[in-house]
Design a protein around this motif. Sequence first.
Motif, PDB file in Angstrom:
ATOM      1  N   UNK A  12     -24.435  71.947  26.368  1.00  0.00           N
ATOM      2  CA  UNK A  12     -23.969  72.991  25.447  1.00  0.00           C
ATOM      3  C   UNK A  12     -22.499  72.817  25.047  1.00  0.00           C
ATOM      4  N   UNK A  13     -21.662  72.365  25.981  1.00  0.00           N
ATOM      5  CA  UNK A  13     -20.262  72.143  25.620  1.00  0.00           C
ATOM      6  C   UNK A  13     -20.123  71.018  24.601  1.00  0.00           C
ATOM      7  N   UNK A  14     -20.952  70.001  24.728  1.00  0.00           N
ATOM      8  CA  UNK A  14     -20.946  68.915  23.743  1.00  0.00           C
ATOM      9  C   UNK A  14     -21.339  69.442  22.366  1.00  0.00           C
ATOM     10  N   UNK A  15     -22.384  70.245  22.305  1.00  0.00           N
ATOM     11  CA  UNK A  15     -22.806  70.823  21.016  1.00  0.00           C
ATOM     12  C   UNK A  15     -21.697  71.670  20.400  1.00  0.00           C
ATOM     13  N   UNK A  16     -21.047  72.483  21.224  1.00  0.00           N
ATOM     14  CA  UNK A  16     -19.979  73.349  20.724  1.00  0.00           C
ATOM     15  C   UNK A  16     -18.835  72.505  20.173  1.00  0.00           C
ATOM     16  N   UNK A  17     -18.376  71.529  20.940  1.00  0.00           N
ATOM     17  CA  UNK A  17     -17.272  70.687  20.493  1.00  0.00           C
ATOM     18  C   UNK A  17     -17.654  69.845  19.281  1.00  0.00           C
ATOM     19  N   UNK A  18     -18.883  69.344  19.268  1.00  0.00           N
ATOM     20  CA  UNK A  18     -19.340  68.503  18.168  1.00  0.00           C
ATOM     21  C   UNK A  18     -19.344  69.262  16.845  1.00  0.00           C
ATOM     22  N   UNK A  19     -19.732  70.524  16.888  1.00  0.00           N
ATOM     23  CA  UNK A  19     -19.779  71.333  15.667  1.00  0.00           C
ATOM     24  C   UNK A  19     -18.380  71.825  15.286  1.00  0.00           C
ATOM     25  N   UNK A  20     -17.593  72.270  16.267  1.00  0.00           N
ATOM     26  CA  UNK A  20     -16.316  72.904  15.961  1.00  0.00           C
ATOM     27  C   UNK A  20     -15.172  71.940  15.658  1.00  0.00           C
ATOM     28  N   UNK A  21     -15.159  70.782  16.280  1.00  0.00           N
ATOM     29  CA  UNK A  21     -14.041  69.853  16.112  1.00  0.00           C
ATOM     30  C   UNK A  21     -14.534  68.493  15.648  1.00  0.00           C
ATOM     31  N   UNK A  22     -13.963  68.019  14.555  1.00  0.00           N
ATOM     32  CA  UNK A  22     -14.325  66.701  14.055  1.00  0.00           C
ATOM     33  C   UNK A  22     -13.126  66.121  13.303  1.00  0.00           C
ATOM     34  N   UNK A  23     -13.322  65.008  12.714  1.00  0.00           N
ATOM     35  CA  UNK A  23     -12.272  64.348  11.944  1.00  0.00           C
ATOM     36  C   UNK A  23     -12.683  64.343  10.487  1.00  0.00           C
ATOM     37  N   UNK A  24     -11.741  64.612   9.590  1.00  0.00           N
ATOM     38  CA  UNK A  24     -12.016  64.504   8.162  1.00  0.00           C
ATOM     39  C   UNK A  24     -11.389  63.226   7.643  1.00  0.00           C
ATOM     40  N   UNK A  25     -12.027  62.694   6.647  1.00  0.00           N
ATOM     41  CA  UNK A  25     -11.586  61.451   6.022  1.00  0.00           C
ATOM     42  C   UNK A  25     -11.583  61.654   4.512  1.00  0.00           C
ATOM     43  N   UNK A  26     -10.438  61.488   3.876  1.00  0.00           N
ATOM     44  CA  UNK A  26     -10.416  61.446   2.417  1.00  0.00           C
ATOM     45  C   UNK A  26     -10.536  59.975   2.072  1.00  0.00           C
ATOM     46  N   UNK A  27     -11.626  59.633   1.393  1.00  0.00           N
ATOM     47  CA  UNK A  27     -11.914  58.220   1.129  1.00  0.00           C
ATOM     48  C   UNK A  27     -12.131  58.005  -0.360  1.00  0.00           C
ATOM     49  N   UNK A  28     -11.904  56.794  -0.754  1.00  0.00           N
ATOM     50  CA  UNK A  28     -12.168  56.369  -2.123  1.00  0.00           C
ATOM     51  C   UNK A  28     -13.368  55.437  -2.055  1.00  0.00           C
ATOM     52  N   UNK A  29     -14.434  55.814  -2.735  1.00  0.00           N
ATOM     53  CA  UNK A  29     -15.595  54.922  -2.788  1.00  0.00           C
ATOM     54  C   UNK A  29     -15.227  53.698  -3.602  1.00  0.00           C
ATOM     55  N   UNK A  30     -15.671  52.555  -3.149  1.00  0.00           N
ATOM     56  CA  UNK A  30     -15.438  51.355  -3.939  1.00  0.00           C
ATOM     57  C   UNK A  30     -16.238  51.520  -5.234  1.00  0.00           C
ATOM     58  N   UNK A  31     -15.575  51.418  -6.355  1.00  0.00           N
ATOM     59  CA  UNK A  31     -16.176  51.638  -7.674  1.00  0.00           C
ATOM     60  C   UNK A  31     -16.699  53.062  -7.830  1.00  0.00           C
ATOM     61  N   UNK A  32     -15.982  54.044  -7.259  1.00  0.00           N
ATOM     62  CA  UNK A  32     -16.412  55.431  -7.368  1.00  0.00           C
ATOM     63  C   UNK A  32     -15.245  56.378  -7.141  1.00  0.00           C
ATOM     64  N   UNK A  33     -15.511  57.687  -7.163  1.00  0.00           N
ATOM     65  CA  UNK A  33     -14.449  58.693  -6.987  1.00  0.00           C
ATOM     66  C   UNK A  33     -14.078  58.911  -5.516  1.00  0.00           C
TER      67      UNK A  33
END
Length: 151
Positions: A12-33
């Motif tokens: 349950x602690x893994x599920x809680x942490x997995x949903x609540x905390x993550x990393x965001x990535x602003x990415x540029x698609x190759x040949x895309x937005x």
Amino acid sequence: MSKKRLLTLTLPLTLILFVLFTKWWIVDLIDGPDYVMYGFPLIYKAPAFHTSLAEQFFIVEFFIDFIIYFLMVFTLLFLIDKLGFKIKLNKKLLIIIYTIATVLFGIEVLLATVLETSFSVKRDFDIEIKQTGFKFYFSNKERDIYNQLHQ
């Protein structure tokens, strides 16, 4: 604490942490937005390219991320237990932890199934990473940064 009791708390602690905390990535698609994608240490969730508000999930990356979260939580609890800080849980606290985990997991499943979500075995497009950071579930800092980049 026995390994069985340790595992009962780890899931349950893994599920809680997995949903609540993550990393965001602003990415540029190759040949895309540009897009904002999520996952730690691998990107497992991205906006769907075919429609707005929908998402796409990458199964292999999702399972790798979940296993890493699980192993980190298990290792942390194991070390805490071995260092002499005995983890003692009464039944009410365990029920509360399981309830929180179930609700968060249910919300994520609901959001993943309501819209036109797509699932791929693996991410099949190249990206160029522009910026990253960590996200708490209720914050939208990455959206603000993304919007600033496009003004």
